[in-house]
Design a protein around this motif. Structure first.
Motif, PDB file in Angstrom:
ATOM      1  N   GLY A  16       3.411   3.548 -15.335  1.00 22.27           N
ATOM      2  CA  GLY A  16       2.777   3.267 -14.042  1.00 22.27           C
ATOM      3  C   GLY A  16       1.606   2.320 -14.107  1.00 22.27           C
ATOM      4  O   GLY A  16       0.838   2.214 -13.151  1.00 22.27           O
ATOM      5  N   ILE A  17       1.444   1.591 -15.221  1.00 21.28           N
ATOM      6  CA  ILE A  17       0.326   0.646 -15.340  1.00 21.28           C
ATOM      7  C   ILE A  17       0.807  -0.718 -14.849  1.00 21.28           C
ATOM      8  O   ILE A  17       1.359  -1.521 -15.607  1.00 21.28           O
ATOM      9  CB  ILE A  17      -0.181   0.572 -16.793  1.00 21.28           C
ATOM     10  N   HIS A  18       0.599  -0.991 -13.581  1.00 25.83           N
ATOM     11  CA  HIS A  18       1.098  -2.231 -12.994  1.00 25.83           C
ATOM     12  C   HIS A  18       0.360  -3.456 -13.519  1.00 25.83           C
ATOM     13  O   HIS A  18       0.904  -4.567 -13.502  1.00 25.83           O
ATOM     14  CB  HIS A  18       0.992  -2.172 -11.467  1.00 25.83           C
ATOM     15  N   GLU A  19      -0.868  -3.268 -13.962  1.00 27.36           N
ATOM     16  CA  GLU A  19      -1.632  -4.411 -14.466  1.00 27.36           C
ATOM     17  C   GLU A  19      -0.926  -5.123 -15.609  1.00 27.36           C
ATOM     18  O   GLU A  19      -1.217  -6.284 -15.902  1.00 27.36           O
ATOM     19  CB  GLU A  19      -3.018  -3.960 -14.942  1.00 27.36           C
ATOM     20  N   ILE A  20       0.011  -4.434 -16.242  1.00 26.11           N
ATOM     21  CA  ILE A  20       0.683  -4.987 -17.411  1.00 26.11           C
ATOM     22  C   ILE A  20       1.509  -6.222 -17.064  1.00 26.11           C
ATOM     23  O   ILE A  20       1.727  -7.105 -17.894  1.00 26.11           O
ATOM     24  CB  ILE A  20       1.580  -3.908 -18.074  1.00 26.11           C
ATOM     25  N   GLY A  51     -10.771   1.114 -14.940  1.00 28.57           N
ATOM     26  CA  GLY A  51     -11.183   1.891 -16.100  1.00 28.57           C
ATOM     27  C   GLY A  51     -10.215   2.978 -16.501  1.00 28.57           C
ATOM     28  O   GLY A  51     -10.581   3.889 -17.241  1.00 28.57           O
ATOM     29  N   MET A  52      -8.973   2.893 -16.043  1.00 34.09           N
ATOM     30  CA  MET A  52      -8.022   3.973 -16.338  1.00 34.09           C
ATOM     31  C   MET A  52      -6.771   3.446 -17.043  1.00 34.09           C
ATOM     32  O   MET A  52      -6.648   3.554 -18.252  1.00 34.09           O
ATOM     33  CB  MET A  52      -7.653   4.715 -15.051  1.00 34.09           C
ATOM     34  N   GLY A  53      -5.859   2.831 -16.325  1.00 32.29           N
ATOM     35  CA  GLY A  53      -4.553   2.490 -16.883  1.00 32.29           C
ATOM     36  C   GLY A  53      -4.571   1.474 -18.004  1.00 32.29           C
ATOM     37  O   GLY A  53      -4.408   1.802 -19.178  1.00 32.29           O
ATOM     38  N   SER A  54      -4.752   0.197 -17.651  1.00 32.94           N
ATOM     39  CA  SER A  54      -4.625  -0.866 -18.645  1.00 32.94           C
ATOM     40  C   SER A  54      -5.712  -0.802 -19.710  1.00 32.94           C
ATOM     41  O   SER A  54      -5.462  -1.080 -20.885  1.00 32.94           O
ATOM     42  CB  SER A  54      -4.646  -2.232 -17.954  1.00 32.94           C
ATOM     43  N   ALA A  69       0.774   8.261  -5.053  1.00 33.27           N
ATOM     44  CA  ALA A  69       1.353   8.301  -6.401  1.00 33.27           C
ATOM     45  C   ALA A  69       0.486   7.450  -7.307  1.00 33.27           C
ATOM     46  O   ALA A  69       0.473   6.222  -7.186  1.00 33.27           O
ATOM     47  CB  ALA A  69       2.787   7.788  -6.384  1.00 33.27           C
ATOM     48  N   SER A  70      -0.249   8.071  -8.187  1.00 30.52           N
ATOM     49  CA  SER A  70      -1.118   7.331  -9.090  1.00 30.52           C
ATOM     50  C   SER A  70      -1.099   7.989 -10.457  1.00 30.52           C
ATOM     51  O   SER A  70      -1.373   9.198 -10.560  1.00 30.52           O
ATOM     52  CB  SER A  70      -2.542   7.295  -8.547  1.00 30.52           C
ATOM     53  N   PRO A  71      -0.755   7.199 -11.497  1.00 32.33           N
ATOM     54  CA  PRO A  71      -0.412   5.771 -11.455  1.00 32.33           C
ATOM     55  C   PRO A  71       0.946   5.535 -10.792  1.00 32.33           C
ATOM     56  O   PRO A  71       1.676   6.487 -10.519  1.00 32.33           O
ATOM     57  CB  PRO A  71      -0.364   5.392 -12.947  1.00 32.33           C
TER      58      PRO A  71
END
Length: 454
Positions: A250-254, A374-377, A291-293
């Motif tokens: 769920g890390i869309h920044e990728i 500060g969470m996913g990526s 829905a997060s992430p």
């Protein structure tokens, strides 16, 4: 301009993201126990209303006040928000986002005025009463003045939404959403805009399409799959790993750097996003909570009981449309090896650092990996970089932070190149290593090598 928008967006999402676990808890209870849920139970369904009307807005207000003035600001902000909550039966998320930061700001100003003027021994008395009196006044002000304004704002937003839905125009939101995501405004859009709208819609309909407009992983999935087959250089080799992290993690920044490598692919994710929204619109599908992430696992976990087919189909259609358009762009564009772009970006960054005399000895006792939220990526990047450092004999645990929360004594910051200026403004004395790709193993290796040499 971009940095200002990012900061404002980060502030909005910063009030919601720390409380996502509670949103999920509320969503689980809603999905299970409401009349249309999986396990209807009138007694347990009674939890849904109070959580939505009081708990969630109070937590948002507390987080907003705390961002301004730590715990004291959070307490006054929460008290202030009770006024707007008491004035209406609707969940007042917009009012909480206003009153929380306002309470934190005002108590901070009052404390600065009183500082140095409080007689010895009266500190606790004055501090408690100043916060209590301000909280009471703001609660009254919120009930009488802010709540009617918020209701008016909500009515306007509902009217606009109904117009878009009624005229089949809701998919057009992707024209704004997808480019904004690539500028690292994804959390701000999802949690600062769509979450409040979605919660209001859930209160009326039991589900909301708004939770799927930004969170749908289909557009990014299609883009990454196209890079897996038609990409070049490091972009092609790193894309399969990015698919797993994006779709399941769920890390869309990728996938944002993959868009920036070839900006024409922005058309693909826009079209994919529009397609996904269109499918959900015609099938009336939605989620019961944010829905997060934005993982397919989280999305299916928050899916309304009658919406699984529509939600799954929206993800598939968005991915197919994005893949087909990305395929054409990557196959027939005149761009060279994507590896050249990555190396050029790193080389330019190095040359700028050398020109400014930044080739200095670096203490590696405190290294931070920072992203917008500060969470996913950043969490993923910190884990990867820590492993690489330890493999090279540098025994340092890399921490992950939101860009605006990085400790001031940090010596080294690793962040995406689009966030470098914000990192410099926040920690002007830190050495900053920009990266272009969160999956870029070579970039991490270069950072480790520089730290070893220095």
């Amino acid at each position: 301009m971009k940095e200002s928008v990012q900061k404002f967006g980060r502030f909005l999402s910063g009030m919601v993201m720390p409380n996502i676990a509670v949103f999920i808890a509320w969503g689980i209870i809603t999905a299970l126990f409401i009349a249309d849920g999986w396990l209807p139970n009138e007694t347990l369904a009674g939890i849904v209303g109070p959580m939505q009307r009081f708990l969630l807005p109070t937590l948002i207000a507390y987080s907003g006040g705390k961002m301004i003035y730590d715990t004291r600001g959070g307490i006054v902000g929460a008290a202030a928000a009770m006024g707007v909550m008491a004035g209406t039966e609707d969940p007042m998320f917009i009012g909480a986002m206003i009153m929380g930061p306002l309470g934190g700001y005002l108590i901070k100003k009052i404390d600065s005025v009183l500082e140095g003027h409080i007689p010895a021994g009266f500190e606790m008395l004055i501090n408690n009463f100043s916060a209590g009196i301000l909280g009471a006044l703001l609660a009254i002000f919120g009930c009488l003045a802010i709540e009617p304004v918020c209701v008016g704002i909500k009515d306007v937003m509902v009217t606009c939404v109904n117009y878009l839905v009624g005229h089949g125009l809701l998919p057009l939101t992707s024209i704004l959403v997808e480019p904004a995501k690539v500028l690292f405004l994804n959390n701000a859009i999802n949690h600062g805009v769509f979450t409040p709208l979605g919660m209001d819609q859930v209160a009326e309909a039991g589900k909301s399409i708004f939770f799927l407009i930004e969170a749908n992983p289909g557009p990014g999935l299609g883009l990454l799959l196209a890079y897996c087959i038609f990409g070049k250089g490091s972009a092609k080799s790193s894309a399969p790993g990015a698919v797993i992290i994006h779709f399941l993690g769920g890390i869309h920044e990728i996938y944002f750097p993959y868009v920036l490598m070839n900006p024409l692919t922005l058309l693909a994710v826009i079209a994919g996003g529009m397609s996904g929204v269109f499918v959900n619109s015609i099938m009336g599908s939605g989620l019961v909570s944010a829905a997060s992430p934005g993982s397919i696992i989280a999305i299916l976990g928050m899916c309304a009981k009658d919406s699984y087919l529509g939600v799954i189909l929206s993800v598939i259609v968005a991915a197919v449309v994005s893949f087909l358009i990305s395929m054409v762009i990557l196959k027939f564009s005149n761009k060279g090896d994507d590896m050249d772009l990555e190396e050029a970006s790193a080389a330019v960054s190095n040359m700028k650092s050398e020109a400014k005399g930044k080739a200095k000895t670096i203490s590696v006792s405190k290294i931070v990996f920072a992203c917008d939220a500060g969470m996913g990526s950043s969490a993923m990047g910190a884990t990867t970089l820590t492993k690489k450092l330890k493999a090279n004999g540098i025994n340092v645990d890399v921490k992950h932070f939101a860009i605006d929360d990085v400790p001031m004594d940090t010596e080294v910051i690793v962040t995406h190149q689009s966030l470098v200026e914000r990192a410099k403004d926040h920690c002007p004395n830190a050495t900053i290593f920009p990266i272009t790709n969160f999956m870029g193993g070579k970039e991490y290796d270069d950072i480790v090598e520089k730290l070893k040499n220095q």
